[in-house]
Enzyme design. Structure first.
Site, PDB file in Angstrom:
ATOM      1  N   HIS A 291      -4.525   2.249  14.798  1.00  0.00           N
ATOM      2  CA  HIS A 291      -4.897   0.879  14.415  1.00  0.00           C
ATOM      3  C   HIS A 291      -3.710  -0.047  14.658  1.00  0.00           C
ATOM      4  O   HIS A 291      -2.577   0.409  14.808  1.00  0.00           O
ATOM      5  CB  HIS A 291      -5.306   0.809  12.937  1.00  0.00           C
ATOM      6  CG  HIS A 291      -4.168   1.098  12.008  1.00  0.00           C
ATOM      7  ND1 HIS A 291      -3.691   2.364  11.756  1.00  0.00           N
ATOM      8  CD2 HIS A 291      -3.373   0.263  11.289  1.00  0.00           C
ATOM      9  CE1 HIS A 291      -2.674   2.301  10.935  1.00  0.00           C
ATOM     10  NE2 HIS A 291      -2.445   1.032  10.629  1.00  0.00           N
TER      11      HIS A 291
ATOM     12  N   LYS B 148       0.873  -1.183   0.000  1.00  0.00           N
ATOM     13  CA  LYS B 148       0.000   0.000   0.000  1.00  0.00           C
ATOM     14  C   LYS B 148       0.902   1.222   0.000  1.00  0.00           C
ATOM     15  O   LYS B 148       1.905   1.253   0.718  1.00  0.00           O
ATOM     16  CB  LYS B 148      -0.857  -0.018   1.260  1.00  0.00           C
ATOM     17  CG  LYS B 148      -1.852   1.130   1.330  1.00  0.00           C
ATOM     18  CD  LYS B 148      -2.861   0.918   2.449  1.00  0.00           C
ATOM     19  CE  LYS B 148      -2.270   1.353   3.747  1.00  0.00           C
ATOM     20  NZ  LYS B 148      -3.181   1.563   4.849  1.00  0.00           N
TER      21      LYS B 148
ATOM     22  N   ASP C 185      -1.972  -3.427  12.604  1.00  0.00           N
ATOM     23  CA  ASP C 185      -2.033  -4.045  11.271  1.00  0.00           C
ATOM     24  C   ASP C 185      -2.465  -5.498  11.421  1.00  0.00           C
ATOM     25  O   ASP C 185      -2.016  -6.185  12.337  1.00  0.00           O
ATOM     26  CB  ASP C 185      -0.663  -3.975  10.586  1.00  0.00           C
ATOM     27  CG  ASP C 185      -0.263  -2.547  10.248  1.00  0.00           C
ATOM     28  OD1 ASP C 185      -1.129  -1.648  10.249  1.00  0.00           O
ATOM     29  OD2 ASP C 185       0.938  -2.331   9.987  1.00  0.00           O
TER      30      ASP C 185
ATOM     31  N   HIS D 178      -0.565   2.031  16.278  1.00  0.00           N
ATOM     32  CA  HIS D 178       0.138   3.169  15.688  1.00  0.00           C
ATOM     33  C   HIS D 178      -0.819   4.065  14.911  1.00  0.00           C
ATOM     34  O   HIS D 178      -1.948   3.672  14.618  1.00  0.00           O
ATOM     35  CB  HIS D 178       1.284   2.686  14.771  1.00  0.00           C
ATOM     36  CG  HIS D 178       0.855   1.747  13.681  1.00  0.00           C
ATOM     37  ND1 HIS D 178       0.505   0.433  13.906  1.00  0.00           N
ATOM     38  CD2 HIS D 178       0.712   1.942  12.346  1.00  0.00           C
ATOM     39  CE1 HIS D 178       0.181  -0.140  12.764  1.00  0.00           C
ATOM     40  NE2 HIS D 178       0.287   0.759  11.788  1.00  0.00           N
TER      41      HIS D 178
HETATM   42  O1  LIG Z   1       2.132   6.197   7.114  1.00  0.00           O
HETATM   43  C1  LIG Z   1       2.498   5.614   8.117  1.00  0.00           C
HETATM   44  O2  LIG Z   1       3.521   5.911   8.712  1.00  0.00           O
HETATM   45  C2  LIG Z   1       1.671   4.488   8.667  1.00  0.00           C
HETATM   46  C3  LIG Z   1       0.841   3.777   7.642  1.00  0.00           C
HETATM   47  C4  LIG Z   1       0.130   2.606   8.220  1.00  0.00           C
HETATM   48  O3  LIG Z   1       0.058   2.456   9.412  1.00  0.00           O
HETATM   49  C5  LIG Z   1      -0.478   1.591   7.358  1.00  0.00           C
HETATM   50  O4  LIG Z   1      -0.495   1.771   6.137  1.00  0.00           O
HETATM   51  O5  LIG Z   1      -0.971   0.582   7.898  1.00  0.00           O
HETATM   52 FE   LIG Z   2      -0.531   0.438   9.921  1.00  0.00          FE
END
Ligand SMILES: O=C(O)CCC(=O)C(=O)O
Ligand SMILES: [Fe+2]
Length: 135
Positions: free
Chosen positions: A21, A2, A23, A77
């Site tokens: 959230h 992503k 992951d 995070h």
């Molecule tokens: O952009 C970020 O540092 C975190 C992105 C994120 O947590 C995610 O894509 O799951």
């Molecule tokens: Fe994330």
């Protein structure tokens, strides 16, 4: 993979790039650009993650938490936005096959250490998480 892109925000104190959230992956490898913004929840506070040149961030995700019966915690995070700069991050999610059954390793479960997580396929786990159903 992503690709996250957070354009500059005139009032960064009023917005978030990504809501808090964990992951659902096993591990996440995150490649940031040079604009800080990632925060992790530690000791009841949001803590900024320092950028290190040429370094990647590696998150423990939900599947490792389940497999380890909670020994390794999936990191909570979020990300902030920046007033002047576009922030980007590339997230590579390392996940089990959808049909794989994921539950605490049997070696970690015994009479003194009950399973803290149910065993289900990764597809079922995703379905529950996306639909905010109990795991
Ligand atoms: O952009 C970020 O540092 C975190 C992105 C994120 O947590 C995610 O894509 O799951
Ligand atoms: Fe994330």
């Amino acid at each position: 993979m992503k690709i996250n892109m957070y354009p500059p925000c005139p009032q960064p104190e009023l917005a978030l790039g990504v809501e808090p959230h964990t992951d659902m992956s096993a591990l996440t490898i995150l490649v940031p650009n040079d604009v800080p913004g990632l925060q992790v929840w530690k000791d009841d506070n949001w803590v900024a993650v320092n950028l290190l040149e040429n370094a990647l961030f590696v998150h423990v995700g939900d599947q490792i938490e389940v497999l380890s019966n909670g020994k390794y915690k999936s990191v909570l995070h979020r990300s902030l936005v920046n007033k002047e700069c576009t922030r980007m991050s590339w997230a590579v999610f390392i996940v089990p096959p959808h049909e794989a059954n994921i539950g605490p390793f049997s070696e970690l479960v015994n009479d003194q250490n009950q399973a803290k997580y149910s065993t289900k396929t990764y597809a079922e786990y995703r379905h529950c998480k996306f639909n905010k159903l109990p795991q």
